[in-house]
Design an enzyme around this catalytic site. Structure first.
Site, short mmCIF file in Angstrom:
data_model
loop_
_atom_site.label_atom_id
_atom_site.label_comp_id
_atom_site.label_asym_id
_atom_site.label_seq_id
_atom_site.Cartn_x
_atom_site.Cartn_y
_atom_site.Cartn_z
N ARG A 150 -0.35 -8.67 13.98
CA ARG A 150 -1.01 -7.65 13.16
C ARG A 150 -1.92 -8.32 12.14
O ARG A 150 -3.02 -7.85 11.84
CB ARG A 150 0.02 -6.77 12.46
CG ARG A 150 0.62 -5.73 13.39
CD ARG A 150 2.04 -5.38 13.04
NE ARG A 150 2.17 -4.50 11.89
CZ ARG A 150 3.33 -4.29 11.27
NH1 ARG A 150 4.43 -4.92 11.65
NH2 ARG A 150 3.38 -3.47 10.26
N LYS A 194 0.84 -1.21 0.00
CA LYS A 194 0.00 0.00 0.00
C LYS A 194 0.87 1.26 0.00
O LYS A 194 0.61 2.20 -0.74
CB LYS A 194 -0.88 0.07 1.26
CG LYS A 194 -1.88 -1.04 1.44
CD LYS A 194 -2.81 -0.76 2.63
CE LYS A 194 -2.13 -0.51 3.93
NZ LYS A 194 -1.67 -1.63 4.72
N ARG A 212 11.72 -1.12 11.07
CA ARG A 212 10.65 -0.75 12.00
C ARG A 212 10.64 -1.77 13.13
O ARG A 212 10.68 -2.97 12.87
CB ARG A 212 9.32 -0.76 11.26
CG ARG A 212 8.83 0.62 10.90
CD ARG A 212 7.64 0.59 10.02
NE ARG A 212 6.49 -0.09 10.58
CZ ARG A 212 5.29 -0.07 10.04
NH1 ARG A 212 5.07 0.60 8.94
NH2 ARG A 212 4.28 -0.72 10.58
N ARG A 266 12.02 -5.30 4.78
CA ARG A 266 11.59 -3.90 4.81
C ARG A 266 12.50 -3.05 5.71
O ARG A 266 12.86 -3.45 6.80
CB ARG A 266 10.15 -3.84 5.31
CG ARG A 266 9.56 -2.46 5.26
CD ARG A 266 8.10 -2.49 5.08
NE ARG A 266 7.36 -2.65 6.34
CZ ARG A 266 6.06 -2.44 6.44
NH1 ARG A 266 5.37 -2.08 5.38
NH2 ARG A 266 5.46 -2.60 7.58
N ARG A 279 -9.52 0.73 9.88
CA ARG A 279 -9.16 -0.64 10.22
C ARG A 279 -10.26 -1.32 11.00
O ARG A 279 -10.17 -2.51 11.29
CB ARG A 279 -7.88 -0.64 11.04
CG ARG A 279 -6.59 -0.90 10.25
CD ARG A 279 -5.45 -0.78 11.23
NE ARG A 279 -4.21 -1.36 10.87
CZ ARG A 279 -3.17 -0.72 10.34
NH1 ARG A 279 -3.29 0.52 9.96
NH2 ARG A 279 -2.02 -1.33 10.14
P1 AMP Z 1 0.88 0.65 9.70
O1 AMP Z 1 1.99 1.62 9.51
O2 AMP Z 1 -0.36 1.01 8.94
O3 AMP Z 1 1.31 -0.78 9.49
O4 AMP Z 1 0.46 0.78 11.26
C1 AMP Z 1 1.39 0.49 12.30
C2 AMP Z 1 0.64 0.28 13.61
O5 AMP Z 1 -0.08 1.48 13.97
C3 AMP Z 1 -0.44 -0.81 13.57
O6 AMP Z 1 0.09 -2.11 13.78
C4 AMP Z 1 -1.35 -0.36 14.73
O7 AMP Z 1 -0.75 -0.65 15.98
C5 AMP Z 1 -1.35 1.17 14.55
N1 AMP Z 1 -2.43 1.64 13.63
C6 AMP Z 1 -2.24 2.22 12.41
N2 AMP Z 1 -3.42 2.55 11.85
C7 AMP Z 1 -4.38 2.19 12.73
C8 AMP Z 1 -5.80 2.25 12.71
N3 AMP Z 1 -6.48 2.77 11.66
N4 AMP Z 1 -6.48 1.78 13.80
C9 AMP Z 1 -5.82 1.26 14.85
N5 AMP Z 1 -4.48 1.16 14.93
C10 AMP Z 1 -3.74 1.61 13.88
#
Ligand code: AMP
Length: 214
Positions: free
Chosen positions: A171, A13, A160, A126, A87
């Site tokens: 996740r 994405k 990360r 990554r 989400r």
């Molecule tokens: P991402 O960078 O999108 O993979 O998000 C990293 C982490 O941020 C996720 O594993 C969640 O802990 C938190 N997170 C990101 N977006 C959301 C969301 N829309 N709702 C809840 N937690 C989120």
């Protein structure tokens, strides 16, 4: 157009979001980035969410929605791309209301479909720029000049902390549990387009562009 990207971590994405942002002028709203910025700035929210992010847990709807609302108050003029948001079904419904307030609506929801094996492989390689958070993948998506970030020319990178096989499986478990009702919600609104995200970056881009008709 308002676009929503749905897909698990590592599905690509972020890479396609970069294209929409840099080449098509979209405002990119990634809730993961917003939360990491809070962390980096050491805000109260940042301190609150740090442990949950590191452990692959979802952050509360209230916190995430407040961050998105603040972003939308800046009233982006061009297209908006939501990445990693919504989400949960609660977030999806709240997003519709927030958009209604600014007289906008979602035009397309792109669902990035990819196998779990592929995700583990991608997450394994990554890494990100320390300064601007641009994501890369070894060996599939390396900086154009070795060791130099394409976006900000920084030479410092890190992985990360939540990109481990253990955290990824948590996740993914959240994702699988929560994505079905979200898919259903957008399918009923006739907005859902499923994309084969296991293809090359260029092929995925072409498919996405054809969905968005841009
Ligand atoms: P991402 O960078 O999108 O993979 O998000 C990293 C982490 O941020 C996720 O594993 C969640 O802990 C938190 N997170 C990101 N977006 C959301 C969301 N829309 N709702 C809840 N937690 C989120």
């Amino acid at each position: 157009m308002i676009v929503v990207f749905i897909g698990p971590s590592g599905c690509g994405k972020g890479t396609q979001a970069e294209f929409l942002k840099n080449k098509k002028g979209y405002t990119h709203i990634s809730t993961g980035d917003l939360l990491r910025s809070e962390q980096q700035a050491g805000t109260e929210i940042g301190c609150k969410v740090k442990e949950d992010i590191a452990n692959g847990k979802l952050i509360s709807d209230d916190i995430v929605l407040a961050l998105v609302k603040k972003k939308l108050e800046l009233l982006p003029k061009n297209g908006i791309l939501f990445d990693g948001f919504p989400r949960t079904l609660k977030q999806a419904k709240a997003l519709d209301l927030m958009l209604l307030d600014i007289k906008k609506e979602i035009g397309c929801v792109v669902d990035f479909s990819v196998t779990e094996d592929e995700l583990y492989n991608r997450i394994k390689g990554r890494f990100m720029c320390i300064k601007c958070s641009r994501l890369y993948n070894d060996p599939n998506y390396m900086p154009k000049v070795k060791g130099v970030c394409d976006k900000c020319q920084s030479t410092e990178f890190k992985t990360r902390p939540d990109d481990t096989a253990e955290v990824l499986s948590k996740r993914l478990a959240w994702f699988k549990e929560l994505v079905t009702p979200i898919r259903e919600y957008y399918k009923q609104k006739n907005l859902l387009k499923t994309l084969d995200a296991s293809q090359s970056i260029l092929q995925v881009r072409e498919e996405m562009v054809s969905f968005l008709r841009i």
